[in-house]
Design an enzyme around this catalytic site. Structure first.
Site, PDB file in Angstrom:
ATOM      1  N   ASN A  41       0.350  -1.229   0.030  1.00  0.00           N
ATOM      2  CA  ASN A  41      -0.329  -0.050  -0.405  1.00  0.00           C
ATOM      3  C   ASN A  41       1.057   1.073  -0.220  1.00  0.00           C
ATOM      4  O   ASN A  41       1.733   1.157   1.021  1.00  0.00           O
ATOM      5  CB  ASN A  41      -0.998   0.067   1.714  1.00  0.00           C
ATOM      6  CG  ASN A  41       0.031   0.803   2.253  1.00  0.00           C
ATOM      7  OD1 ASN A  41      -0.410   1.643   2.416  1.00  0.00           O
ATOM      8  ND2 ASN A  41      -0.085   0.210   3.523  1.00  0.00           N
ATOM      9  N   PHE A  50      -1.823   8.072   4.222  1.00  0.00           N
ATOM     10  CA  PHE A  50      -2.375   8.454   4.887  1.00  0.00           C
ATOM     11  C   PHE A  50      -3.409   9.220   4.487  1.00  0.00           C
ATOM     12  O   PHE A  50      -4.017  10.947   4.913  1.00  0.00           O
ATOM     13  CB  PHE A  50      -1.805   9.984   6.074  1.00  0.00           C
ATOM     14  CG  PHE A  50      -0.239   9.043   6.811  1.00  0.00           C
ATOM     15  CD1 PHE A  50      -0.792   7.719   7.690  1.00  0.00           C
ATOM     16  CD2 PHE A  50      -0.025   9.945   7.793  1.00  0.00           C
ATOM     17  CE1 PHE A  50       0.610   7.538   8.272  1.00  0.00           C
ATOM     18  CE2 PHE A  50       0.959   9.576   9.240  1.00  0.00           C
ATOM     19  CZ  PHE A  50       1.132   8.229   8.787  1.00  0.00           C
ATOM     20  N   SER A  76       5.578   5.391   8.784  1.00  0.00           N
ATOM     21  CA  SER A  76       4.559   5.161   7.229  1.00  0.00           C
ATOM     22  C   SER A  76       5.999   5.327   6.439  1.00  0.00           C
ATOM     23  O   SER A  76       6.279   6.542   6.604  1.00  0.00           O
ATOM     24  CB  SER A  76       3.080   5.406   6.692  1.00  0.00           C
ATOM     25  OG  SER A  76       3.131   5.755   6.126  1.00  0.00           O
ATOM     26  N   ASN A 106       5.002   5.713   3.175  1.00  0.00           N
ATOM     27  CA  ASN A 106       4.094   6.512   2.584  1.00  0.00           C
ATOM     28  C   ASN A 106       4.510   8.057   2.492  1.00  0.00           C
ATOM     29  O   ASN A 106       3.011   9.076   1.890  1.00  0.00           O
ATOM     30  CB  ASN A 106       3.003   5.786   2.468  1.00  0.00           C
ATOM     31  CG  ASN A 106       3.108   4.725   1.851  1.00  0.00           C
ATOM     32  OD1 ASN A 106       3.418   3.917   0.814  1.00  0.00           O
ATOM     33  ND2 ASN A 106       2.284   3.542   2.405  1.00  0.00           N
ATOM     34  N   THR A 107       4.470   8.552   3.318  1.00  0.00           N
ATOM     35  CA  THR A 107       4.359  10.090   3.361  1.00  0.00           C
ATOM     36  C   THR A 107       5.805  10.411   4.174  1.00  0.00           C
ATOM     37  O   THR A 107       6.871  10.499   4.366  1.00  0.00           O
ATOM     38  CB  THR A 107       4.234  11.135   5.144  1.00  0.00           C
ATOM     39  OG1 THR A 107       2.889   9.861   5.052  1.00  0.00           O
ATOM     40  CG2 THR A 107       4.135  11.943   5.323  1.00  0.00           C
ATOM     41  N   LYS A 113       5.503   2.832  17.180  1.00  0.00           N
ATOM     42  CA  LYS A 113       5.265   2.392  16.187  1.00  0.00           C
ATOM     43  C   LYS A 113       6.735   2.839  15.001  1.00  0.00           C
ATOM     44  O   LYS A 113       6.866   3.769  14.875  1.00  0.00           O
ATOM     45  CB  LYS A 113       4.388   1.983  15.352  1.00  0.00           C
ATOM     46  CG  LYS A 113       3.649   1.281  14.174  1.00  0.00           C
ATOM     47  CD  LYS A 113       2.623   1.029  13.735  1.00  0.00           C
ATOM     48  CE  LYS A 113       2.454   0.329  12.756  1.00  0.00           C
ATOM     49  NZ  LYS A 113       1.181  -0.106  12.639  1.00  0.00           N
ATOM     50  N   ASN A 140       5.444  -1.403  11.391  1.00  0.00           N
ATOM     51  CA  ASN A 140       4.899  -1.193  10.089  1.00  0.00           C
ATOM     52  C   ASN A 140       5.481  -2.114   8.903  1.00  0.00           C
ATOM     53  O   ASN A 140       6.284  -2.641   9.285  1.00  0.00           O
ATOM     54  CB  ASN A 140       5.592   0.108   9.966  1.00  0.00           C
ATOM     55  CG  ASN A 140       4.353   1.122   9.430  1.00  0.00           C
ATOM     56  OD1 ASN A 140       3.672   0.239   9.142  1.00  0.00           O
ATOM     57  ND2 ASN A 140       3.726   2.555  10.003  1.00  0.00           N
TER      58      ASN A 140
HETATM   59  C1  LIG Z   1      -3.877  -0.906   3.691  1.00  0.00           C
HETATM   60  C2  LIG Z   1      -3.387  -1.072   5.021  1.00  0.00           C
HETATM   61  C3  LIG Z   1      -3.356   0.193   5.349  1.00  0.00           C
HETATM   62  C4  LIG Z   1      -2.218   0.687   6.703  1.00  0.00           C
HETATM   63  N1  LIG Z   1      -1.901   1.905   7.000  1.00  0.00           N
HETATM   64  C5  LIG Z   1      -1.964   2.323   8.560  1.00  0.00           C
HETATM   65  C6  LIG Z   1      -2.356   2.989   8.710  1.00  0.00           C
HETATM   66  O1  LIG Z   1      -2.100   4.634   8.624  1.00  0.00           O
HETATM   67  N2  LIG Z   1      -0.794   3.375  10.169  1.00  0.00           N
HETATM   68  C7  LIG Z   1      -0.144   2.938  10.462  1.00  0.00           C
HETATM   69  O2  LIG Z   1       0.300   2.880  11.779  1.00  0.00           O
HETATM   70  N3  LIG Z   1      -0.017   1.557   9.945  1.00  0.00           N
HETATM   71  C8  LIG Z   1      -1.047   0.997   9.083  1.00  0.00           C
HETATM   72  N4  LIG Z   1      -0.503  -0.069   8.062  1.00  0.00           N
HETATM   73  C9  LIG Z   1       0.297  -0.724   8.905  1.00  0.00           C
HETATM   74  C10 LIG Z   1      -0.749  -1.937   9.797  1.00  0.00           C
HETATM   75  O3  LIG Z   1      -1.041  -1.793  10.697  1.00  0.00           O
HETATM   76  C11 LIG Z   1       0.696  -3.020  10.145  1.00  0.00           C
HETATM   77  O4  LIG Z   1       1.501  -2.836  10.902  1.00  0.00           O
HETATM   78  C12 LIG Z   1       1.895  -3.874   8.750  1.00  0.00           C
HETATM   79  O5  LIG Z   1       0.592  -3.969   7.765  1.00  0.00           O
HETATM   80  C13 LIG Z   1       1.991  -5.566   9.310  1.00  0.00           C
HETATM   81  O6  LIG Z   1       0.809  -6.390   9.623  1.00  0.00           O
HETATM   82  P1  LIG Z   1       0.528  -6.820   8.476  1.00  0.00           P
HETATM   83  O7  LIG Z   1       1.361  -7.741   7.932  1.00  0.00           O
HETATM   84  O8  LIG Z   1      -0.475  -8.282   9.250  1.00  0.00           O
HETATM   85  O9  LIG Z   1      -0.559  -6.567   7.557  1.00  0.00           O
HETATM   86  C14 LIG Z   1      -1.351  -0.415   7.240  1.00  0.00           C
HETATM   87  C15 LIG Z   1      -1.278  -1.744   6.735  1.00  0.00           C
HETATM   88  C16 LIG Z   1      -2.191  -1.489   5.437  1.00  0.00           C
HETATM   89  C17 LIG Z   1      -2.037  -3.242   4.674  1.00  0.00           C
END
Ligand SMILES: Cc1cc2nc3c(=O)[nH]c(=O)nc-3n(C[C@H](O)[C@H](O)[C@H](O)COP(=O)(O)O)c2cc1C
Length: 364
Positions: free
Chosen positions: A110, A114, A173, A175-176, A214, A243
Site C-alpha cells: 500500500n 495517510f 509509514s 508513504n509520507t 510504532k 509497520n
Molecule cells: C492497507 C494498509 C493500510 C495501513 N495503514 C496504516 C496506518 O494508517 N497507520 C499505521 O500505523 N499502519 C498502517 N498499516 C500497517 C499495519 O498497521 C501493520 O503494521 C502492517 O500491515 C503489518 O501487519 P500485517 O502484515 O498483519 O498487515 C497499514 C497496512 C495496510 C496493509
C-alpha cells in the site's frame, strides 16, 4: 454469524478492486447486526500498559482509519482495536490505485499516504462511543503538508487522550515523504519529550493514557539501538514492531506487482518483522511491553511473535487472505499451546525465543 458473514462476503470482496473491497467491508461492519463477542477464556487475558486485555489479538492501524467501526471490530472478537492513522486535518492521500494484493505471496503493498477524514470527524465518533468500553487505541500521524510535524503529534495527543485507551505515535509509514526521518535520534528525542509532556499536561482530565511508538522494520540495528534508548529515557509505555517494509524479499512470486512503490505487509513481511521484534525485545530489557505486527496469518505465526517478544499481537493483511476466522484460529492455537505446556498464562511465552531468534542468520 461471523462465519456466515465471512463466507458470503469473501468471494465478492476478493473480486473487487482492493480499495473498493475495503470500503465495502467497512460499510458491512457499520450495518451488520453483530452480537457481542463471546467471553474469552480467562487464560488469554493479559494486563499490559496498565490495561486489561481480554485476549492478545488486535487489529492493526490502517483498517479503520477514521474510527468508523471500532465497536463492530470488538464484536468480531478482537481483544483490542487500533484506529487511525488520524491526521489533524483531512487529506486525500496518494492518487489511486494505491493498494495492491500480491495473491500468490499472501502479501499487500500500500501507498495510501495517510488518507484521513481528519481529527474532527474521528473525534466526534470516538466521543460518541466513549462509554461503550473495550480497548480502542488511537494511532496518530502528521499531515503531509504540515509546517511543524512534531506539533501535529502534540495536538493529536492533547485532543484524543481522553477517548483513547492508548495513543500510538506513528513515525514509520513509508508513504509520507520524510516521515520516517522522525526516527532519527535527535529528532525523535525532541518528539518524544514533547509528546510525553503533552500526555502529562492532559492527564488530570484524560487519565494516564499510555503512549506507544510504532517503528519501521527497516531500521538498521544501530538506529534501533538509538530508538530504543530514547524510548526508554523518555519513558514511553511501549512500542509496536512494526509497520510495513519498503524492502522486497527476493522470494516474492508476484514480481510485477512487487515493483509498485509502497509498504509491503502480510506473509512476506513475517521474517523481517519477527527478527526486528526480537532485536527490540532484547534491547528493551523488559522496561516496557511490545506489540508484534507483521505477517501474522495463523496461530503458529501469532505464537512465534509472542515467543519473539510480543505481549500482544496485531493483524491486518492476514485477514485479507484468511478471513475473519483467523481471529478464533489464533485464540484457539494459543489456548492449545498453553494446554500443551501446562501453563495458565501467556506470560510464560513472552520473549522465550527472543535470544534464539536474534542468533539466526539475517532474514532475506
Ligand atoms: C492497507 C494498509 C493500510 C495501513 N495503514 C496504516 C496506518 O494508517 N497507520 C499505521 O500505523 N499502519 C498502517 N498499516 C500497517 C499495519 O498497521 C501493520 O503494521 C502492517 O500491515 C503489518 O501487519 P500485517 O502484515 O498483519 O498487515 C497499514 C497496512 C495496510 C496493509
Amino acid at each position: 454469524m461471523i462465519g456466515l458473514l465471512d463466507r458470503l462476503a469473501r468471494p465478492f470482496l476478493r473480486a473487487l478492486d482492493p480499495e473498493d473491497a475495503h470500503g465495502v467491508a467497512i460499510k458491512m461492519l457499520k450495518f451488520a447486526p453483530l452480537p457481542p463477542a463471546p467471553r474469552d477464556d480467562k487464560r488469554l487475558a493479559l494486563r499490559v500498559f496498565g490495561l486489561n486485555f481480554p485476549n492478545p489479538v488486535g487489529i492493526a492501524a490502517g483498517f479503520d482509519k477514521n474510527a468508523e467501526v471500532p465497536d463492530a471490530l470488538l464484536r468480531l472478537g478482537f481483544g483490542f482495536v487500533e484506529v487511525g492513522t488520524i491526521t489533524p486535518l483531512p487529506q486525500p492521500g496518494n492518487p489511486r490505485p494505491r493498494l495492491f494484493r500480491l495473491d500468490a505471496d499472501h502479501g499487500v503493498i500500500n501507498r495510501l499516504g495517510f488518507n484521513s477524514q481528519g481529527a474532527d470527524a474521528a473525534l466526534k465518533r470516538l466521543v460518541a462511543r466513549a462509554a461503550a468500553g473495550g480497548i480502542v487505541g488511537i494511532n496518530v500521524g502528521a499531515n503531509k503538508d504540515s509546517a511543524d510535524r512534531v506539533a501535529d503529534y502534540v495536538q493529536l495527543i492533547e485532543r484524543f487522550a481522553a477517548v483513547a485507551s492508548y495513543v500510538t505515535v506513528n513515525i514509520s509509514s513509508p508513504n509520507t515523504p520524510g516521515l520516517r526521518n522522525l526516527q532519527q535520534a535527535s529528532v525523535l528525542d525532541d518528539l518524544l519529550a514533547r509528546v510525553v509532556d503533552a500526555r502529562e499536561r492532559v492527564a488530570p482530565n484524560a487519565g494516564p493514557t499510555p503512549v506507544l511508538l510504532k517503528i519501521a522494520p527497516d531500521l538498521s540495528l544501530g538506529d534501533l539501538d538509538d530508538v530504543v534508548g530514547i524510548a526508554r529515557s523518555r519513558r514511553v509505555d511501549g512500542m509496536i514492531v512494526g509497520n510495513t517494509t519498503v524492502a522486497r524479499p527476493p522470494s516474492l512470486l508476484e514480481t510485477e506487482i512487487a515493483k509498485e512503490a509502497g509498504g509491503l505487509s502480510g506473509r512476506p513481511l513475517f521474517p523481517l518483522a519477527n527478527r526486528m521484534l526480537a532485536e527490540t525485545y532484547v534491547r528493551v530489557e523488559d522496561v516496557f511491553p511490545l506489540i508484534g505486527a507483521g505477517g501474522i496469518d495463523s496461530g503458529a505465526t501469532a505464537l512465534a511473535k509472542i515467543r519473539a517478544g510480543a505481549s500482544l499481537v496485531q493483524v491486518y493483511s492476514g485477514l485479507v487472505f484468511s478471513g475473519l476466522g483467523l481471529i478464533a484460529a489464533i485464540k484457539n492455537a494459543l489456548l492449545e499451546a498453553l494446554g500443551d505446556d501446562g501453563q495458565d498464562s501467556l506470560k510464560e511465552f513472552i520473549g522465550a525465543d527472543a535470544a534464539a531468534v536474534t542468533a539466526e542468520p539475517w532474514p532475506k
